[in-house]
Design a protein around this motif. Structure first.
Motif, PDB file in Angstrom:
ATOM      1  N   GLU A 103       4.675   3.972  -0.461  1.00  0.00           N
ATOM      2  CA  GLU A 103       3.397   4.673  -0.564  1.00  0.00           C
ATOM      3  C   GLU A 103       2.214   3.789  -0.185  1.00  0.00           C
ATOM      4  O   GLU A 103       1.100   3.970  -0.673  1.00  0.00           O
ATOM      5  CB  GLU A 103       3.191   5.227  -1.977  1.00  0.00           C
ATOM      6  CG  GLU A 103       4.249   6.248  -2.375  1.00  0.00           C
ATOM      7  CD  GLU A 103       4.020   6.774  -3.776  1.00  0.00           C
ATOM      8  OE1 GLU A 103       3.064   6.296  -4.434  1.00  0.00           O
ATOM      9  OE2 GLU A 103       4.788   7.631  -4.219  1.00  0.00           O
ATOM     10  N   GLN A 104       2.463   2.810   0.683  1.00  0.00           N
ATOM     11  CA  GLN A 104       1.395   1.950   1.164  1.00  0.00           C
ATOM     12  C   GLN A 104       1.608   1.652   2.640  1.00  0.00           C
ATOM     13  O   GLN A 104       2.689   1.868   3.182  1.00  0.00           O
ATOM     14  CB  GLN A 104       1.336   0.636   0.362  1.00  0.00           C
ATOM     15  CG  GLN A 104       0.910   0.817  -1.082  1.00  0.00           C
ATOM     16  CD  GLN A 104       0.823  -0.510  -1.813  1.00  0.00           C
ATOM     17  OE1 GLN A 104       0.918  -1.573  -1.200  1.00  0.00           O
ATOM     18  NE2 GLN A 104       0.636  -0.450  -3.133  1.00  0.00           N
ATOM     19  N   GLN A 105       0.568   1.118   3.259  1.00  0.00           N
ATOM     20  CA  GLN A 105       0.675   0.760   4.656  1.00  0.00           C
ATOM     21  C   GLN A 105       1.568  -0.474   4.805  1.00  0.00           C
ATOM     22  O   GLN A 105       1.518  -1.393   3.984  1.00  0.00           O
ATOM     23  CB  GLN A 105      -0.708   0.464   5.242  1.00  0.00           C
ATOM     24  CG  GLN A 105      -1.607   1.679   5.353  1.00  0.00           C
ATOM     25  CD  GLN A 105      -1.091   2.682   6.376  1.00  0.00           C
ATOM     26  OE1 GLN A 105      -0.466   2.312   7.371  1.00  0.00           O
ATOM     27  NE2 GLN A 105      -1.354   3.971   6.133  1.00  0.00           N
ATOM     28  N   PRO A 106       2.398  -0.512   5.849  1.00  0.00           N
ATOM     29  CA  PRO A 106       3.234  -1.702   6.047  1.00  0.00           C
ATOM     30  C   PRO A 106       2.400  -2.919   6.405  1.00  0.00           C
ATOM     31  O   PRO A 106       1.349  -2.802   7.038  1.00  0.00           O
ATOM     32  CB  PRO A 106       4.173  -1.291   7.187  1.00  0.00           C
ATOM     33  CG  PRO A 106       3.455  -0.213   7.903  1.00  0.00           C
ATOM     34  CD  PRO A 106       2.645   0.516   6.874  1.00  0.00           C
ATOM     35  N   VAL A 107       2.905  -4.076   6.019  1.00  0.00           N
ATOM     36  CA  VAL A 107       2.222  -5.337   6.291  1.00  0.00           C
ATOM     37  C   VAL A 107       2.877  -5.981   7.507  1.00  0.00           C
ATOM     38  O   VAL A 107       4.089  -6.240   7.509  1.00  0.00           O
ATOM     39  CB  VAL A 107       2.300  -6.280   5.074  1.00  0.00           C
ATOM     40  CG1 VAL A 107       1.641  -7.617   5.393  1.00  0.00           C
ATOM     41  CG2 VAL A 107       1.640  -5.629   3.868  1.00  0.00           C
ATOM     42  N   ILE A 108       2.104  -6.229   8.552  1.00  0.00           N
ATOM     43  CA  ILE A 108       2.621  -6.867   9.767  1.00  0.00           C
ATOM     44  C   ILE A 108       2.651  -8.372   9.546  1.00  0.00           C
ATOM     45  O   ILE A 108       1.631  -8.992   9.191  1.00  0.00           O
ATOM     46  CB  ILE A 108       1.758  -6.510  10.986  1.00  0.00           C
ATOM     47  CG1 ILE A 108       1.775  -4.994  11.215  1.00  0.00           C
ATOM     48  CG2 ILE A 108       2.264  -7.236  12.228  1.00  0.00           C
ATOM     49  CD1 ILE A 108       0.876  -4.532  12.333  1.00  0.00           C
TER      50      ILE A 108
END
Length: 297
Positions: A159-164
């Motif tokens: 439920e969060q944006q992926p971390v690059i």
């Protein structure tokens, strides 16, 4: 000068003039005949020369047409190509290009080259190339050369944006955390995603639990497979023995069946004798009663 001498000189000049004109005409005649137009030649000779030229042109054209056909038939045979299986079921891989006709040395098939092949982009969940209780090494989907592609690693969070991640190589090594982590690697070729794969990095306790539960199932599976293989080998050897010694096996079974028939016959005879003995005492009193009745009469 006298009139007679003048007349002779005039006649001599006329004679020389006529001779000169005759020589010039003869010279002009030879030149004209040498450079004469073919159209002025006789009709028969013109027709023969035209036919010969047409025949020569036809022969030249036929030779020009047959020579390429012979070269094609001798040097360039019809080639048929088929493609082998791709080395991967997803992402990017390689496959063989096989020639089925026209191989050197009279071979039926020969490998011409190896080319790139591609499957679906999503490769699902992968397995690490190596792992320990402290760290895990994971690899993106790629083929040689490795530096041809661009790799993007992401840490997926619920439920969060992926971390690059900053790592842009094909191999990623991470340490285990107190909670499981999910990583995703995207392989790009000319800014186009050609493969995508995910990995789950379990905690140390989860890994120990998986390793402790796995040997039981592995041992049972190995035991069952071993017993099955032994039984199959035993059955195969028995069948081979029966096929090789079919005559001996047939005679053995024949003797065994005959030996079983003799006791059965003896038992049937004994049964009949016992039944006759059991019935005889009952029949004797009947005969005595008949004799007594006759005596009384």
């Amino acid at each position: 000068m006298s009139p007679g001498g003048a007349g002779c000189s005039n006649g001599l000049l006329l004679t020389v003039g006529w001779l000169l004109l005759a020589g010039l005409r003869s010279a002009c005649g030879t030149n004209v005949t040498a450079v004469q137009d073919p159209s002025l030649a006789p009709e028969g000779e013109g027709e023969n020369e035209g036919e010969e030229e047409a025949e020569n042109e036809a022969e030249a054209e036929s030779e020009a047409q047959t020579l390429p056909e012979e070269d094609v038939s001798n040097n360039t045979a019809v080639k048929e190509v088929e493609f082998g299986m791709c080395t991967v079921t997803c992402g990017v891989g390689i496959r063989e290009v096989i020639l089925t006709n026209g191989c050197p040395g009279g071979e039926s098939k020969c490998i011409v080259r190896v080319e790139e092949c591609r499957g679906p982009v999503d490769c699902g969940w992968g397995r690490p190339i190596s792992e320990s209780l402290d760290s895990v090494r994971m690899a993106c989907t790629h083929i040689s050369p490795v530096n041809r592609f661009k790799y993007i690693w992401k840490l997926l969070r619920p439920e969060q944006q992926p971390v690059i991640l900053a790592n842009d190589s094909a191999i990623l090594e991470v340490r285990r955390e107190v909670r499981p982590l999910v990583f995703e690697c995207a392989t790009l070729d000319n800014n186009e995603i050609v493969a995508s794969i995910k990995f789950t990095v379990y905690t140390t306790s989860e890994l120990q639990m998986k390793r402790s539960s796995r040997p039981d199932t592995d041992a049972v599976l190995v035991f069952v497979l071993t017993i099955g293989v032994i039984i199959c080998i035993f059955v195969i050897f028995v069948l081979i023995f029966i096929i090789i010694n079919w005559g001996a096996v047939k005679s053995f079974w024949g003797e065994k069946s005959s030996s079983t028939e003799i006791p059965s016959e003896l038992s049937s005879v004994r049964y009949k004798d016992s039944t006759s003995l059991d019935q005889s005492p009952t029949e004797i009193p009947g005969t005595e009663d008949d004799a007594l009745s006759e005596w009384n009469e």
